[in-house]
Design an enzyme around this catalytic site. Structure first.
Site, PDB file in Angstrom:
ATOM      1  N   SER A  19       0.824  -1.219   0.000  1.00  0.00           N
ATOM      2  CA  SER A  19       0.000   0.000   0.000  1.00  0.00           C
ATOM      3  C   SER A  19       0.858   1.269   0.000  1.00  0.00           C
ATOM      4  CB  SER A  19      -0.907   0.014   1.228  1.00  0.00           C
ATOM      5  OG  SER A  19      -1.538   1.273   1.326  1.00  0.00           O
ATOM      6  N   SER A  21      -0.512   4.097   0.920  1.00  0.00           N
ATOM      7  CA  SER A  21      -1.175   5.022   1.840  1.00  0.00           C
ATOM      8  C   SER A  21      -0.270   5.504   2.974  1.00  0.00           C
ATOM      9  CB  SER A  21      -2.454   4.396   2.394  1.00  0.00           C
ATOM     10  OG  SER A  21      -3.381   4.248   1.363  1.00  0.00           O
ATOM     11  N   LYS A  70     -13.833  -4.105   3.898  1.00  0.00           N
ATOM     12  CA  LYS A  70     -14.659  -2.904   3.705  1.00  0.00           C
ATOM     13  C   LYS A  70     -16.150  -3.108   4.037  1.00  0.00           C
ATOM     14  CE  LYS A  70     -12.436  -0.058   0.226  1.00  0.00           C
ATOM     15  NZ  LYS A  70     -12.591   0.490  -1.121  1.00  0.00           N
ATOM     16  N   ASN A  91     -14.569   2.772   4.028  1.00  0.00           N
ATOM     17  CA  ASN A  91     -13.112   2.782   3.781  1.00  0.00           C
ATOM     18  C   ASN A  91     -12.371   3.699   4.756  1.00  0.00           C
ATOM     19  OD1 ASN A  91     -13.652   5.353   2.760  1.00  0.00           O
ATOM     20  ND2 ASN A  91     -12.232   5.135   1.058  1.00  0.00           N
ATOM     21  N   ASP A 106     -14.641   7.094  -1.155  1.00  0.00           N
ATOM     22  CA  ASP A 106     -14.276   6.766  -2.541  1.00  0.00           C
ATOM     23  C   ASP A 106     -15.086   7.576  -3.562  1.00  0.00           C
ATOM     24  OD1 ASP A 106     -12.251   4.928  -2.106  1.00  0.00           O
ATOM     25  OD2 ASP A 106     -13.611   3.211  -2.026  1.00  0.00           O
ATOM     26  N   GLY A 131     -19.352  -1.085 -15.453  1.00  0.00           N
ATOM     27  CA  GLY A 131     -19.103  -1.876 -14.248  1.00  0.00           C
ATOM     28  C   GLY A 131     -20.145  -1.588 -13.184  1.00  0.00           C
ATOM     29  N   ALA A 132     -20.321  -2.559 -12.295  1.00  0.00           N
ATOM     30  CA  ALA A 132     -21.307  -2.406 -11.207  1.00  0.00           C
ATOM     31  C   ALA A 132     -20.764  -3.033  -9.930  1.00  0.00           C
ATOM     32  CB  ALA A 132     -22.632  -3.038 -11.611  1.00  0.00           C
ATOM     33  N   GLY A 133     -19.429  -3.019  -9.779  1.00  0.00           N
ATOM     34  CA  GLY A 133     -18.794  -3.586  -8.583  1.00  0.00           C
ATOM     35  C   GLY A 133     -18.691  -2.542  -7.476  1.00  0.00           C
ATOM     36  N   ALA A 135     -16.379  -0.237  -6.616  1.00  0.00           N
ATOM     37  CA  ALA A 135     -16.014   1.133  -6.988  1.00  0.00           C
ATOM     38  C   ALA A 135     -17.171   1.816  -7.713  1.00  0.00           C
ATOM     39  CB  ALA A 135     -14.758   1.114  -7.860  1.00  0.00           C
TER      40      ALA A 135
HETATM   41  P1  NAP Z   1     -15.150  -5.389  -8.231  1.00  0.00           P
HETATM   42  O1  NAP Z   1     -16.086  -5.053  -7.139  1.00  0.00           O
HETATM   43  O2  NAP Z   1     -14.581  -6.763  -8.322  1.00  0.00           O
HETATM   44  O3  NAP Z   1     -15.913  -5.085  -9.639  1.00  0.00           O
HETATM   45  C1  NAP Z   1     -15.303  -5.375 -10.868  1.00  0.00           C
HETATM   46  C2  NAP Z   1     -16.200  -4.914 -12.021  1.00  0.00           C
HETATM   47  O4  NAP Z   1     -15.501  -5.150 -13.237  1.00  0.00           O
HETATM   48  C3  NAP Z   1     -17.523  -5.667 -12.121  1.00  0.00           C
HETATM   49  O5  NAP Z   1     -18.525  -4.803 -12.596  1.00  0.00           O
HETATM   50  C4  NAP Z   1     -17.192  -6.746 -13.181  1.00  0.00           C
HETATM   51  O6  NAP Z   1     -18.337  -7.155 -13.924  1.00  0.00           O
HETATM   52  C5  NAP Z   1     -16.286  -5.966 -14.101  1.00  0.00           C
HETATM   53  N1  NAP Z   1     -15.386  -6.827 -14.869  1.00  0.00           N
HETATM   54  C6  NAP Z   1     -14.253  -7.437 -14.430  1.00  0.00           C
HETATM   55  N2  NAP Z   1     -13.685  -8.136 -15.434  1.00  0.00           N
HETATM   56  C7  NAP Z   1     -14.486  -7.954 -16.525  1.00  0.00           C
HETATM   57  C8  NAP Z   1     -14.445  -8.428 -17.880  1.00  0.00           C
HETATM   58  N3  NAP Z   1     -13.452  -9.213 -18.312  1.00  0.00           N
HETATM   59  N4  NAP Z   1     -15.431  -8.035 -18.725  1.00  0.00           N
HETATM   60  C9  NAP Z   1     -16.418  -7.228 -18.298  1.00  0.00           C
HETATM   61  N5  NAP Z   1     -16.522  -6.763 -17.035  1.00  0.00           N
HETATM   62  C10 NAP Z   1     -15.569  -7.128 -16.170  1.00  0.00           C
HETATM   63  O7  NAP Z   1     -13.897  -4.414  -8.249  1.00  0.00           O
HETATM   64  P2  NAP Z   1     -13.813  -2.875  -7.764  1.00  0.00           P
HETATM   65  O8  NAP Z   1     -13.368  -2.828  -6.369  1.00  0.00           O
HETATM   66  O9  NAP Z   1     -15.086  -2.197  -8.150  1.00  0.00           O
HETATM   67  O10 NAP Z   1     -12.580  -2.351  -8.647  1.00  0.00           O
HETATM   68  C11 NAP Z   1     -12.680  -2.264 -10.051  1.00  0.00           C
HETATM   69  C12 NAP Z   1     -11.432  -1.582 -10.645  1.00  0.00           C
HETATM   70  O11 NAP Z   1     -11.320  -0.258 -10.109  1.00  0.00           O
HETATM   71  C13 NAP Z   1     -10.103  -2.261 -10.316  1.00  0.00           C
HETATM   72  O12 NAP Z   1      -9.312  -2.192 -11.466  1.00  0.00           O
HETATM   73  C14 NAP Z   1      -9.495  -1.421  -9.212  1.00  0.00           C
HETATM   74  O13 NAP Z   1      -8.086  -1.425  -9.232  1.00  0.00           O
HETATM   75  C15 NAP Z   1     -10.013  -0.029  -9.593  1.00  0.00           C
HETATM   76  N6  NAP Z   1     -10.162   0.856  -8.410  1.00  0.00           N
HETATM   77  C16 NAP Z   1      -9.520   2.059  -8.427  1.00  0.00           C
HETATM   78  C17 NAP Z   1      -9.651   2.929  -7.354  1.00  0.00           C
HETATM   79  C18 NAP Z   1      -8.935   4.258  -7.356  1.00  0.00           C
HETATM   80  O14 NAP Z   1      -8.761   4.836  -6.271  1.00  0.00           O
HETATM   81  N7  NAP Z   1      -8.565   4.786  -8.506  1.00  0.00           N
HETATM   82  C19 NAP Z   1     -10.453   2.555  -6.251  1.00  0.00           C
HETATM   83  C20 NAP Z   1     -11.116   1.319  -6.281  1.00  0.00           C
HETATM   84  C21 NAP Z   1     -10.961   0.487  -7.370  1.00  0.00           C
HETATM   85  P3  NAP Z   1     -19.341  -8.304 -13.367  1.00  0.00           P
HETATM   86  O15 NAP Z   1     -20.188  -7.641 -12.320  1.00  0.00           O
HETATM   87  O16 NAP Z   1     -20.124  -8.663 -14.570  1.00  0.00           O
HETATM   88  O17 NAP Z   1     -18.488  -9.404 -12.832  1.00  0.00           O
END
Ligand code: NAP
Length: 276
Positions: A19, A21, A70, A91, A106, A131-133, A135
C-alpha cells in the site's frame, strides 16, 4: 518525531504490504507539521473484530479500511454515514472520543478529483458507467446526488447492475444496458467512466470500449491507476477526447479521509507527488 502526544492512524486490510497510503499520509503529516503517524496493519479476516476492539482500547485516532474488510467492518462500528450505508462499504473510520464512525470517501474522492483535475461542470451531463462492482457503487451513488441528467450503467452481469440501479433511481434518472448496447448510447453521452478491471496490469492491451466509438466531445475517465495510463486513456487521447486518469480518485479519497481525521485540508499535489 514520535512522542506521547503522537496520534496514530492505521490501515487495516489483507494484504497491505504494497500500500502507498502510509507513505502518502506520513509525507502530508510531516509537511503540515501535524503530530500523527500512519501505520499499515495486516489483519486476517477472522481477526477483524479483535482489531476493531483494539482501535478503541489503544485509542487509535482513525483507520483506512481496504480489501477484504470494507463490508464486514460495518458490523463492528458505532455509527455509519448515510453515504457509506447506501454504498454498502466503509473505507475510513474516525474514532470520536471512543465512538467509531464509518465513512466511505471513494465516491466523493472520485467526483472531487474529476471536477478539480478536468475543470468540468458535471451539472446536466449524461454519464455512462462501465461496471457495477464496489467502486462503481461508490462513484455512481455520489454522482447520483449531483445535478447530472442521466446515469447509464453497463455491466456484464445485468442483475448486479439492476441492484445498483435500484439504489440510485430515487436520486437520478438511470438506465441499465449490456455491453452490446454501448454502441447505441455512447454517441449521446458526455462522460464515460470505466470502473471495470479491463485494462488493468497485466492485461494492459485491453480496453472496455472500441477506440472508434470515442470522439472529441467525450470526457473519458478510467479509475484504473496501474498502469497510470490505460489503453482506454491512450485511445481517448488519440481520438481527441478529454481524459481523467485513476490516480486522482486514489489521492482524493485520501484527501477526504485526512480531513476527517485531522480537520486540516492537505495539498493533493504533494500527496500525488509522494505516491509517484
Ligand atoms: P469489483 O467489485 O470486483 O468489480 C469489478 C467490475 O468489473 C464488475 O462490474 C465486473 O463485472 C467488471 N469486470 C471485471 N472483469 C471484466 C471483464 N473481463 N469483462 C467485463 N466486465 C468485467 O472491483 P472494484 O473494487 O469495483 O474495482 C474495479 C477496478 O477499479 C479495479 O481495477 C481497481 O483497481 C479499480 N479501483 C480504483 C480505485 C482508485 O482509487 N482509482 C479505487 C477502487 C478500485 P461483473 O459484475 O459482470 O463481474
Amino acid at each position: 518525531m514520535i512522542n506521547n502526544e503522537t496520534k496514530l492512524i492505521g490501515l487495516i486490510g489483507h494484504p497491505v504490504a504494497h500500500s502507498k497510503s502510509p507513505q502518502m499520509h506520513n509525507t502530508m503529516f510531516d509537511n503540515l507539521d501535524l503530530n500523527y503517524k500512519y501505520f499499515a496493519f495486516d489483519v486476517q479476516q477472522n481477526q477483524l473484530e479483535q482489531a476493531i476492539e483494539g482501535v478503541k482500547a489503544l485509542n487509535i485516532s482513525g483507520l483506512n479500511v481496504t480489501i477484504p474488510h470494507k463490508v464486514n467492518v460495518m458490523t463492528y462500528l458505532d455509527e455509519i454515514s448515510d453515504e457509506a450505508r447506501a454504498i454498502g462499504a466503509v473505507n475510513t473510520i474516525v474514532n470520536l472520543d471512543g465512538k467509531l464512525i464509518g465513512y466511505n470517501t471513494d465516491g466523493q474522492g472520485y467526483v472531487r478529483s474529476l471536477i478539480e483535475e478536468t475543470g468540468i461542470n458535471i451539472e446536466g451531463k449524461k454519464i455512462i458507467i462501465l461496471g457495477a462492482g464496489g467502486a462503481a457503487r461508490a462513484i455512481s451513488y455520489t454522482l447520483s446526488k449531483q445535478l447530472i441528467a442521466e446515469l447509464i450503467i453497463a455491466n456484464r452481469n445485468l442483475e448486479k447492475a439492476k441492484q445498483l440501479q435500484h439504489i440510485l433511481e430515487q436520486n437520478v434518472s438511470t438506465n441499465v444496458i449490456s455491453y452490446d448496447e454501448i454502441k447505441s448510447y455512447i454517441e449521446e453521452v458526455d462522460i464515460v467512466v470505466n470502473t471495470t478491471s479491463i485494462g488493468m496490469h497485466p492485461r494492459i492491451d485491453q480496453s472496455p470500449i472500441n477506440k472508434e466509438r470515442i470522439n472529441s466531445n467525450h470526457l473519458i475517465s478510467d479509475i484504473i491507476y496501474n498502469p497510470l495510463e490505460t489503453k482506454l486513456i491512450k485511445d481517448a487521447i488519440q481520438q481527441g477526447a478529454q481524459v481523467h486518469t485513476g490516480l486522482g480518485m486514489f489521492i482524493y479519497q485520501a484527501v477526504i479521509a485526512f480531513e476527517k481525521w485531522t480537520g486540516v485540508s492537505p495539498n493533493p499535489k504533494v500527496m500525488r507527488q509522494s505516491v509517484l
